[in-house]
Design a protein around this motif. Structure first.
Motif, mmCIF file in Angstrom:
data_model
loop_
_atom_site.group_PDB
_atom_site.id
_atom_site.type_symbol
_atom_site.label_atom_id
_atom_site.label_comp_id
_atom_site.label_asym_id
_atom_site.label_seq_id
_atom_site.Cartn_x
_atom_site.Cartn_y
_atom_site.Cartn_z
ATOM 1 N N VAL A 1 27.646 48.888 51.221
ATOM 2 C CA VAL A 1 28.295 49.701 50.192
ATOM 3 C C VAL A 1 29.810 49.663 50.391
ATOM 4 C CG1 VAL A 1 28.506 51.987 49.134
ATOM 5 C CG2 VAL A 1 26.267 51.194 49.936
ATOM 6 N N ALA A 2 30.247 49.798 51.628
ATOM 7 C CA ALA A 2 31.684 49.747 51.918
ATOM 8 C C ALA A 2 32.281 48.414 51.477
ATOM 9 C CB ALA A 2 31.922 49.970 53.414
ATOM 10 N N THR A 3 31.584 47.325 51.732
ATOM 11 C CA THR A 3 32.057 46.005 51.316
ATOM 12 C C THR A 3 32.188 45.933 49.801
ATOM 13 O OG1 THR A 3 31.113 44.947 53.273
ATOM 14 C CG2 THR A 3 31.538 43.531 51.369
ATOM 15 N N ALA A 4 31.205 46.471 49.093
ATOM 16 C CA ALA A 4 31.256 46.469 47.623
ATOM 17 C C ALA A 4 32.447 47.267 47.108
ATOM 18 C CB ALA A 4 29.959 47.023 47.056
ATOM 19 N N LEU A 5 32.840 48.285 47.854
ATOM 20 C CA LEU A 5 33.974 49.133 47.463
ATOM 21 C C LEU A 5 35.301 48.612 48.018
ATOM 22 C CD1 LEU A 5 32.209 52.535 48.109
ATOM 23 C CD2 LEU A 5 33.072 51.772 45.882
ATOM 24 N N ASP A 6 35.243 47.566 48.831
ATOM 25 C CA ASP A 6 36.419 46.987 49.485
ATOM 26 C C ASP A 6 37.122 48.010 50.382
ATOM 27 O OD1 ASP A 6 38.054 44.814 50.109
ATOM 28 O OD2 ASP A 6 39.520 45.335 48.553
ATOM 29 N N ILE A 7 36.306 48.745 51.157
ATOM 30 C CA ILE A 7 36.825 49.702 52.131
ATOM 31 C C ILE A 7 36.046 49.504 53.436
ATOM 32 C CG2 ILE A 7 37.622 51.420 50.458
ATOM 33 C CD1 ILE A 7 35.036 52.983 50.900
ATOM 34 N N SER A 8 36.526 50.106 54.506
ATOM 35 C CA SER A 8 35.823 50.002 55.782
ATOM 36 C C SER A 8 34.611 50.944 55.793
ATOM 37 C CB SER A 8 36.761 50.373 56.937
ATOM 38 O OG SER A 8 36.974 51.772 56.963
ATOM 39 N N PRO A 9 33.635 50.642 56.624
ATOM 40 C CA PRO A 9 32.493 51.558 56.739
ATOM 41 C C PRO A 9 32.915 52.967 57.153
ATOM 42 C CG PRO A 9 31.917 49.440 57.686
ATOM 43 C CD PRO A 9 33.404 49.398 57.379
ATOM 44 N N LEU A 10 33.941 53.092 57.988
ATOM 45 C CA LEU A 10 34.424 54.414 58.389
ATOM 46 C C LEU A 10 34.997 55.172 57.195
ATOM 47 C CD1 LEU A 10 35.019 56.535 60.540
ATOM 48 C CD2 LEU A 10 37.152 55.329 61.026
ATOM 49 N N THR A 11 35.772 54.488 56.381
ATOM 50 C CA THR A 11 36.339 55.122 55.187
ATOM 51 C C THR A 11 35.227 55.515 54.218
ATOM 52 O OG1 THR A 11 38.402 53.900 55.436
ATOM 53 C CG2 THR A 11 37.948 54.814 53.255
ATOM 54 N N GLU B 1 28.679 57.097 43.227
ATOM 55 C CA GLU B 1 28.043 56.289 42.179
ATOM 56 C C GLU B 1 27.635 54.913 42.706
ATOM 57 O OE1 GLU B 1 30.954 56.352 39.028
ATOM 58 O OE2 GLU B 1 30.244 58.296 38.285
ATOM 59 N N THR B 2 28.521 54.282 43.466
ATOM 60 C CA THR B 2 28.221 52.962 44.013
ATOM 61 C C THR B 2 27.063 53.043 45.004
ATOM 62 O OG1 THR B 2 30.518 52.259 43.704
ATOM 63 C CG2 THR B 2 29.178 50.961 45.240
ATOM 64 N N ALA B 3 27.093 54.048 45.860
ATOM 65 C CA ALA B 3 26.006 54.223 46.827
ATOM 66 C C ALA B 3 24.672 54.433 46.115
ATOM 67 C CB ALA B 3 26.314 55.401 47.757
ATOM 68 N N MET B 4 24.676 55.230 45.050
ATOM 69 C CA MET B 4 23.443 55.452 44.279
ATOM 70 C C MET B 4 22.965 54.154 43.637
ATOM 71 S SD MET B 4 22.151 58.536 44.278
ATOM 72 C CE MET B 4 21.203 58.546 42.783
ATOM 73 N N GLU B 5 23.883 53.454 42.982
ATOM 74 C CA GLU B 5 23.527 52.209 42.291
ATOM 75 C C GLU B 5 22.975 51.155 43.242
ATOM 76 O OE1 GLU B 5 27.160 51.080 40.344
ATOM 77 O OE2 GLU B 5 27.017 52.718 38.890
ATOM 78 N N MET B 6 23.496 51.127 44.457
ATOM 79 C CA MET B 6 23.076 50.115 45.422
ATOM 80 C C MET B 6 21.824 50.521 46.208
ATOM 81 S SD MET B 6 26.710 48.638 46.849
ATOM 82 C CE MET B 6 25.891 47.355 47.822
ATOM 83 N N GLY B 7 21.354 51.741 46.013
ATOM 84 C CA GLY B 7 20.143 52.191 46.693
ATOM 85 C C GLY B 7 20.360 52.750 48.082
ATOM 86 N N TYR B 8 21.580 53.189 48.375
ATOM 87 C CA TYR B 8 21.889 53.748 49.687
ATOM 88 C C TYR B 8 21.062 54.999 49.985
ATOM 89 C CZ TYR B 8 24.530 55.851 53.498
ATOM 90 O OH TYR B 8 24.899 56.429 54.704
ATOM 91 N N PHE B 9 20.754 55.783 48.953
ATOM 92 C CA PHE B 9 20.019 57.031 49.150
ATOM 93 C C PHE B 9 18.507 56.867 49.013
ATOM 94 C CE2 PHE B 9 24.261 58.413 47.716
ATOM 95 C CZ PHE B 9 24.624 59.182 48.817
ATOM 96 N N GLN B 10 18.033 55.657 48.735
ATOM 97 C CA GLN B 10 16.598 55.396 48.619
ATOM 98 C C GLN B 10 15.967 55.359 50.010
ATOM 99 O OE1 GLN B 10 14.978 55.086 45.615
ATOM 100 N NE2 GLN B 10 16.966 55.652 44.788
ATOM 101 N N ARG B 11 14.683 55.579 50.051
ATOM 102 C CA ARG B 11 13.924 55.453 51.305
ATOM 103 C C ARG B 11 12.794 54.485 51.082
ATOM 104 N NH1 ARG B 11 17.918 56.806 53.105
ATOM 105 N NH2 ARG B 11 18.463 58.758 54.051
ATOM 106 N N PRO B 12 12.739 53.360 51.718
ATOM 107 C CA PRO B 12 13.764 52.875 52.639
ATOM 108 C C PRO B 12 15.035 52.480 51.893
ATOM 109 C CG PRO B 12 12.132 51.170 52.272
ATOM 110 C CD PRO B 12 11.644 52.394 51.547
ATOM 111 N N ARG B 13 16.129 52.462 52.616
ATOM 112 C CA ARG B 13 17.421 52.121 52.020
ATOM 113 C C ARG B 13 17.412 50.699 51.503
ATOM 114 N NH1 ARG B 13 21.340 55.267 56.059
ATOM 115 N NH2 ARG B 13 21.522 57.102 54.736
#
Length: 70
Positions: A39-49, A20-32
């Protein structure tokens, strides 16, 4: 029509939040509109996680969509 039901219940709460967060932030849009680090920062997790949660969620959703299509 070739309709397929996807059971969102197969996703964990965290996987759903990541999608949901990735969608809301436009992660799946082209261009991103947002990259994985943003997105990871917004979720307070690492990019790997983020990548791990995203891959697991995508695998479940796509598996449901493609099940029986072969």
């Amino acid at each position: 029509a070739d309709r397929v039901a996807v059971d969102r219940g197969q996703l964990t709460d965290r996987q759903r939040e990541v999608l949901e967060t990735a969608m809301e932030m436009g992660y799946f849009q082209r261009p991103r509109e947002a990259n994985a680090t943003e997105v990871a920062t917004a979720l307070d997790i690492s990019p790997l996680t983020f990548a791990e949660h995203l891959a697991s969620a995508q695998s479940k959703v796509l598996g449901s969509l493609l099940e029986g299509s072969a």
